[in-house]
Design an enzyme around this catalytic site. Structure first.
Site, short mmCIF file in Angstrom:
data_model
loop_
_atom_site.label_atom_id
_atom_site.label_comp_id
_atom_site.label_asym_id
_atom_site.label_seq_id
_atom_site.Cartn_x
_atom_site.Cartn_y
_atom_site.Cartn_z
CB VAL A 20 33.69 37.56 44.03
CG1 VAL A 20 34.73 37.28 43.04
CG2 VAL A 20 32.48 38.09 43.12
CB ALA A 29 36.92 36.83 49.24
CE LYS A 30 35.90 44.81 49.61
NZ LYS A 30 37.04 45.43 50.34
N GLY A 31 32.31 40.80 48.97
CA GLY A 31 30.93 40.59 49.08
C GLY A 31 30.23 42.08 48.95
#
Ligand code: NAD
Length: 415
Positions: free
Chosen positions: A59, A104-106
């Site tokens: 995201v 962001a992050k995953g």
């Protein structure tokens, strides 16, 4: 842990600060909405020859102030909303520190504790390939998070580079030192947190040489914070990990406790300390409390019993919103997570800058630049806290939102 939806919490936090700032409703809606969300379902060959399908996310919450930045989490409980929340908080954290990044992050739904190193490598390489169309040194730069480490970052860098045909060090941070990693990155979160504690103590007239501290969590953030506080003359009286805590009112030696943990697997049962529970640790009589483990550990149930004068949130989200209210009423000075633990992303930023320049700094240079960033950001937040008569968390959100909203408004709407 409460069952609150973290993304709803993140949006509420933005709403409250936006209201105080009188921000335009459309801009607030824009800020709250993640810009890009990628869901990938992909196969991985397991060691027994079977093929398992995994689901992963990336995201990108905001590109208003620069490329996206944020970790990758491997955990069975990863959800899209959790990843959205963590990406939102990264946007806020980067803005508080004035880093030229959005958040962001995953995440990948998996249980790394049940996977072999080879399976983890194949999962990492395939996930990297799946998200490679949206990551890159100028687009989105991942980093480690829960259950990912410098080895995983090395695989991401290698996979991305193999697809490009040349080595791209700046695609990811938190890499091993020999592969474009930065000196000081390992200690950065704790070091940054300790700088904010030092600044808070100055403002509150607390002499750190006479102060006591209790620290929950003895991993990267907690154990190094304990060591650095001890070196500054603070008496660390209690620490803990997932198995429980230990207390010695005369002070413990953090390096000795780390050796004990390495030998026995936990901090508990140390010969010169009394065993206590994690709950007891949080309620100890002390000047500084550092939650450095999990989220939602300080709640409306125990907030009334907390006696610390300063809480420095090394962990992400350790205090529930209800507990926050209780603690603020009691006059506890909370250094919020998006400021207290931002040393990690700050040195990740330094790593990216060094990779892009192919010129690496000494550890002293890294630490001096980190100190400047942390002190300046602490003072920026403190000024809003005083001027607007709001708590430090609200002040940090107000600062972050002002910076993100300014960037959005100045850039304008395309086309
Ligand atoms: P880590 O895995 O190195 O350490 C976590 C520690 O917490 C371990 O000692 C573990 O035993 C302990 N723990 C786990 N469950 C517990 C429980 N129920 N009660 C008490 N202790 C428990 O992780 P870390 O990197 O030190 O991260 C800790 C926190 O700091 C997390 O919230 C993380 O998001 C946050 N954080 C870390 C960094 C970083 O750079 N390491 C940066 C920003 C924020």
């Amino acid at each position: 842990m409460t069952k609150e939806n973290p993304f709803e919490t993140a949006k509420q936090q933005i709403d409250i600060a936006a209201k105080k700032l009188n921000l335009d409703k459309d801009i607030v809606e824009w800020i709250k909405t993640p810009r890009r969300e990628l869901i990938v379902n992909f196969p991985v060959k397991m060691d027994d020859g079977s093929i398992k399908i995994f689901t992963g996310y990336r995201v990108q919450h905001s590109i208003a102030r620069g490329p996206c930045k944020g970790g990758i989490r491997y955990h069975p409980d990863v959800t899209l909303d959790e990843v959205r929340a963590l990406a939102t908080w990264m946007t806020m954290k980067c803005a508080v520190l004035n880093l030229p990044f959005g958040g962001a992050k995953g995440g990948v739904i998996c249980n790394p504790k049940e996977m072999s190193k080879e399976e983890l490598e194949r999962l990492t390489r395939r996930y990297t390939s799946e998200i490679s169309m949206i990551i890159g040194p100028e687009r989105d730069i991942p980093a480690p998070d829960v259950y990912t480490n410098s080895q995983v970052m090395a695989w991401i860098m290698d996979t991305y580079s193999m697809n490009k045909g040349y080595s791209t060090l700046g695609v990811v941070t938190g890499k091993p030192l020999g592969l474009g990693g930065s000196k000081g990155r390992n200690e950065a979160t704790a070091r940054g947190c300790v700088f904010t504690i030092r600044e808070a103590a100055k403002k509150m007239g607390i002499d750190l040489k006479k102060a006591t501290a209790a620290i929950q969590g003895y991993g990267n953030a907690g154990s190094i914070a304990a060591k650095l506080l001890h070196e500054m003359g603070v008496k660390v009286i209690a620490v803990s990990d997932s198995k429980g805590g230990i207390l010695n009112e005369n002070g413990i030696d953090p390096v000795d406790v780390l050796k004990h943990k390495e030998k026995t697997g936990s901090v508990i049962n140390h010969p010169r300390c009394k065993n206590i529970t994690n709950e007891e640790l949080l309620e100890l009589e002390c000047d500084i409390l550092v939650p450095a483990a999990l989220e939602n550990v300080i709640t409306s149930k125990n907030a009334h019993n907390i006696k610390a004068k300063i809480i420095a949130e090394a962990a992400n989200g350790p205090t529930t919103p209800e507990a926050d209210k209780i603690l603020n009423k009691k006059g506890v000075f909370i250094i919020p997570d998006i400021l207290a633990n931002a040393g990690g992303v700050t040195v990740s930023y330094f790593e990216w800058v060094q990779d892009l320049q192919a010129h690496f700094w000494t550890e002293d240079e890294v630490n001096a630049k980190l100190e400047n960033c942390m002190v300046e950001s602490f003072n920026d937040v403190y000024e809003i806290h005083e001027k607007e008569n709001v708590d430090m968390r609200m002040a940090a959100y107000m600062l972050a939102l002002t910076r993100v909203a300014d960037a959005i408004k100045t850039r304008g709407v395309f086309p």
